[in-house]
Scaffold this active site. Structure first.
Site, PDB file in Angstrom:
ATOM      1  N   ASP A   9       0.794  -1.248   0.000  1.00  0.00           N
ATOM      2  CA  ASP A   9       0.000   0.000   0.000  1.00  0.00           C
ATOM      3  C   ASP A   9       0.824   1.294   0.000  1.00  0.00           C
ATOM      4  O   ASP A   9       0.526   2.235   0.752  1.00  0.00           O
ATOM      5  CB  ASP A   9      -0.955   0.007   1.212  1.00  0.00           C
ATOM      6  CG  ASP A   9      -2.004  -1.097   1.145  1.00  0.00           C
ATOM      7  OD1 ASP A   9      -1.984  -1.882   0.187  1.00  0.00           O
ATOM      8  OD2 ASP A   9      -2.840  -1.182   2.073  1.00  0.00           O
ATOM      9  N   LYS A 107      -7.018  -4.879  -3.174  1.00  0.00           N
ATOM     10  CA  LYS A 107      -7.805  -5.440  -2.077  1.00  0.00           C
ATOM     11  C   LYS A 107      -8.738  -4.390  -1.510  1.00  0.00           C
ATOM     12  O   LYS A 107      -8.550  -3.198  -1.758  1.00  0.00           O
ATOM     13  CB  LYS A 107      -6.867  -5.982  -0.992  1.00  0.00           C
ATOM     14  CG  LYS A 107      -5.983  -4.890  -0.421  1.00  0.00           C
ATOM     15  CD  LYS A 107      -4.937  -5.432   0.517  1.00  0.00           C
ATOM     16  CE  LYS A 107      -4.075  -4.327   1.060  1.00  0.00           C
ATOM     17  NZ  LYS A 107      -4.804  -3.319   1.843  1.00  0.00           N
ATOM     18  N   CYS A 152      -2.151  -2.906   7.543  1.00  0.00           N
ATOM     19  CA  CYS A 152      -2.041  -3.802   6.394  1.00  0.00           C
ATOM     20  C   CYS A 152      -0.751  -4.618   6.382  1.00  0.00           C
ATOM     21  O   CYS A 152      -0.761  -5.786   5.999  1.00  0.00           O
ATOM     22  CB  CYS A 152      -2.239  -3.019   5.103  1.00  0.00           C
ATOM     23  SG  CYS A 152      -3.945  -2.448   4.942  1.00  0.00           S
TER      24      CYS A 152
END
Ligand code: VGL
Ligand code: ZN
Length: 198
Positions: A9, A107, A152
């Site tokens: 990310d 995601k 994450c």
């Protein structure tokens, strides 16, 4: 061992100035780029929510960002709107080397379920397909870097270790949100799960 680098990310919204900015999030970009040549396989993840995603506080009347809410799959932190599919904030940090990526896995697309981990949605059972990709390519070791260490990156590292991949976190190339001690809890949990800290 065949090792892959898993970059979590590294997106505009998680960097200073973004909608869910992680302190110093942009300061790890060059170090991540510099690490890529050490790995035969480079994988990138991208948080990629539809507008009005259920993890956004704005989707729940009266709710404020960073509060917690019970979802059918368990407690869920509510976030400011971030990483909306196709928006500028969902793009990778402009300095990140994306040319080198073998795979980009997105995601958080299911409107009803958040997905911190690169492997499973937050119901802990709906797979993203990453495990199958790694196994069919003979990858048995993963090094994680990126954002955010306590969300994450943490969930991805825990799933990676649980699935049997030799898992390493480069703590110098990750940065945290750190809500109410979440960073300390994440570090403890990852260590207990056998994630190597480098
Ligand atoms: C993340 C909160 C919400 C992360 C993503 O990338 O750590 N955190 N969505
Ligand atoms: Zn998100």
């Amino acid at each position: 061992m065949t090792a892959a680098l898993l970059v979590i990310d590294m997106q505009v919204d998680f960097c200073p100035g973004g909608a869910l900015a992680v302190a110093e999030g942009d300061q790890i970009v060059q170090g991540i780029n510099a690490l890529m040549p050490d790995f035969g396989v480079v994988l990138l993840t991208q948080d990629w929510h539809p507008a009005h995603h259920s993890s956004f506080a704005s989707s729940h009347p009266g709710a404020v960002p960073f509060s917690e809410m019970q979802m059918p799959y368990g407690p869920q932190t509510l976030w400011p709107d971030h990483c909306v599919q196709g928006s500028p904030g969902a793009a990778f940090h402009p300095g990140l080397n994306t040319t080198r990526a073998d795979l980009i896995i997105r995601k958080g697309m299911n409107p009803a379920i958040d997905s911190y981990s690169a492997f499973f949605e937050n119901d802990r059972t709906t797979p993203t397909g990453l495990e199958g990709y790694l196994r069919t390519r003979g990858i048995d070791a993963l090094t994680l870097v990126g954002l955010a260490t306590d969300y994450c990156v943490n969930y991805s590292a825990l799933d990676s270790a649980r699935l049997g991949f030799a898992t390493t976190l480069r703590t110098d190339l990750a940065r945290a949100i750190d809500l109410d001690g979440s960073l300390a809890a994440a570090m403890k949990g990852m260590q207990a799960a056998g994630v190597q800290m480098a």
